[in-house]
Design an enzyme around this catalytic site. Structure first.
Site, PDB file in Angstrom:
ATOM      1  N   THR A  95     -79.782 -73.061   6.512  1.00 21.28           N
ATOM      2  CA  THR A  95     -80.268 -72.386   7.716  1.00 21.28           C
ATOM      3  C   THR A  95     -80.836 -73.444   8.654  1.00 21.28           C
ATOM      4  O   THR A  95     -81.805 -74.129   8.320  1.00 21.28           O
ATOM      5  CB  THR A  95     -81.351 -71.360   7.361  1.00 21.28           C
ATOM      6  OG1 THR A  95     -80.808 -70.415   6.443  1.00 21.28           O
ATOM      7  CG2 THR A  95     -81.826 -70.630   8.610  1.00 21.28           C
ATOM      8  N   LYS A 171     -77.837 -65.979  11.283  1.00 19.88           N
ATOM      9  CA  LYS A 171     -78.665 -66.157  10.087  1.00 19.88           C
ATOM     10  C   LYS A 171     -80.145 -66.138  10.442  1.00 19.88           C
ATOM     11  O   LYS A 171     -80.965 -65.609   9.664  1.00 19.88           O
ATOM     12  CB  LYS A 171     -78.304 -67.484   9.409  1.00 19.88           C
ATOM     13  CG  LYS A 171     -79.122 -67.788   8.147  1.00 19.88           C
ATOM     14  CD  LYS A 171     -78.891 -66.765   7.037  1.00 19.88           C
ATOM     15  CE  LYS A 171     -79.783 -66.990   5.807  1.00 19.88           C
ATOM     16  NZ  LYS A 171     -79.485 -68.235   5.094  1.00 19.88           N
ATOM     17  N   LYS A 239     -90.149 -72.593   6.633  1.00 16.56           N
ATOM     18  CA  LYS A 239     -89.150 -73.281   7.466  1.00 16.56           C
ATOM     19  C   LYS A 239     -88.422 -72.304   8.386  1.00 16.56           C
ATOM     20  O   LYS A 239     -88.378 -72.494   9.609  1.00 16.56           O
ATOM     21  CB  LYS A 239     -88.129 -74.000   6.584  1.00 16.56           C
ATOM     22  CG  LYS A 239     -86.922 -74.561   7.353  1.00 16.56           C
ATOM     23  CD  LYS A 239     -85.921 -75.220   6.437  1.00 16.56           C
ATOM     24  CE  LYS A 239     -85.146 -74.257   5.576  1.00 16.56           C
ATOM     25  NZ  LYS A 239     -84.063 -73.572   6.347  1.00 16.56           N
TER      26      LYS A 239
END
Length: 292
Positions: A95, A171, A239
């Site tokens: 990602t 995503k 993250k």
């Protein structure tokens, strides 16, 4: 078709073993020697260096944590671009921020190779079963080169556009929802605990009711079993929700629920659980409420 998988964590190992079970010629690489040994024990082939694993590969899956790792593996001092065969395609599964995906794609294509922006979803269990969802974007040539390998590891492959960055954008939307849903599920089960309810019965009732979510159904068993071995770690969401926040600021778009979920994951990480399962947010609630 020769396939290489770089990054044999829970997702990468599952993908590699799934492709192996489907008869692929596959090599795997991870910086951890014990992980390489585990893949060899499962019947796979590995190598001590990146070069030895990706050389002659038609498709290279990069199942890494973040943009920094992805860039290092592709372009670093031991980067794979100098060892790839003509016509090879890099399938980047981490990602990333969309701008990073676009940058990496342009640099890879300058070297004469293909790049598919292909983040994955489904978790370690589906990875091992070859039933992942892939949110992919890239050139038609990249899709054509990667398709046979994608079919070995995924149940659903979405073709979302002809340029890198679109797949990662999809995503990121998914991760916004996933992070908020995990945080909400952990809050709900912790609230139920404070109410003195039978948590096993709470799980049974909620999973048959309108308040259920895929994350509640998937993560709360970890809480009930007090099993916080990382299937997906807290650090993944510090993250990914951080990326959501960065993009939101650039767009001047409010994401208050994602921001609150990010703070919960950051507090959980700060409490020493960054590498533990992301359902550890429930442990954070326990730490806080047990002080009362």
């Amino acid at each position: 078709m020769d396939i290489a998988v770089v990054g044999l964590g829970s997702m990468g190992m599952g993908m590699a073993r799934s492709a192996l079970a489907r008869g692929a010629s596959i090599r795997g690489y991870d910086i951890r020697a014990d992980v390489r040994a585990a893949f060899e024990a499962a019947g796979g082939r590995t190598g001590d260096t990146l070069a030895s694993v990706v050389r002659d590969a038609d498709v290279v899956f990069l199942v890494l944590v973040n943009a920094k790792q992805t860039e290092e593996v592709i372009f670093g001092p031991d980067g794979i671009v100098k060892d790839l065969s003509k016509g090879a395609v890099i399938v980047a599964c981490a990602t990333l921020a969309p701008k990073d995906a676009r940058d990496f794609a342009a640099r890879v294509e300058e070297k004469g190779f293909h790049y598919l922006d292909a983040p994955i979803s489904g978790g370690a269990a589906k990875a091992a079963e070859g039933r992942l969802t892939v949110m992919a974007s890239g050139s038609p040539q990249a899709f054509a080169a990667a398709k046979p390998a994608l079919d070995m590891v995924a149940e659903t492959v979405y073709t979302l556009g002809d340029e890198a960055g679109i797949g990662t954008s999809f995503k990121i939307v998914n991760q916004l929802l996933a992070g908020v849903h995990i945080a909400a599920a952990c809050e709900a089960i912790s609230f139920a605990k404070r109410l003195g309810l039978d948590l096993t019965k709470v799980y049974e009732v909620i999973t048959k009711s309108a308040g259920n979510s895929w994350m509640f159904e998937n993560r709360i068993p970890h809480v009930l079993e007090e099993d916080y071995a990382p299937r997906s770690a807290v650090g993944i969401f510090t993250k990914d929700l951080g990326i959501v926040g960065d993009i939101a600021r650039e767009l001047r778009f409010p994401t208050p629920m994602a921001a609150e979920a990010l703070q919960l994951f950051l507090m959980t990480a700060a409490a020493g659980m960054e590498r533990d399962d992301d359902a550890s947010v429930a442990r954070l609630y326990s730490l806080i409420t047990e002080l009362q």
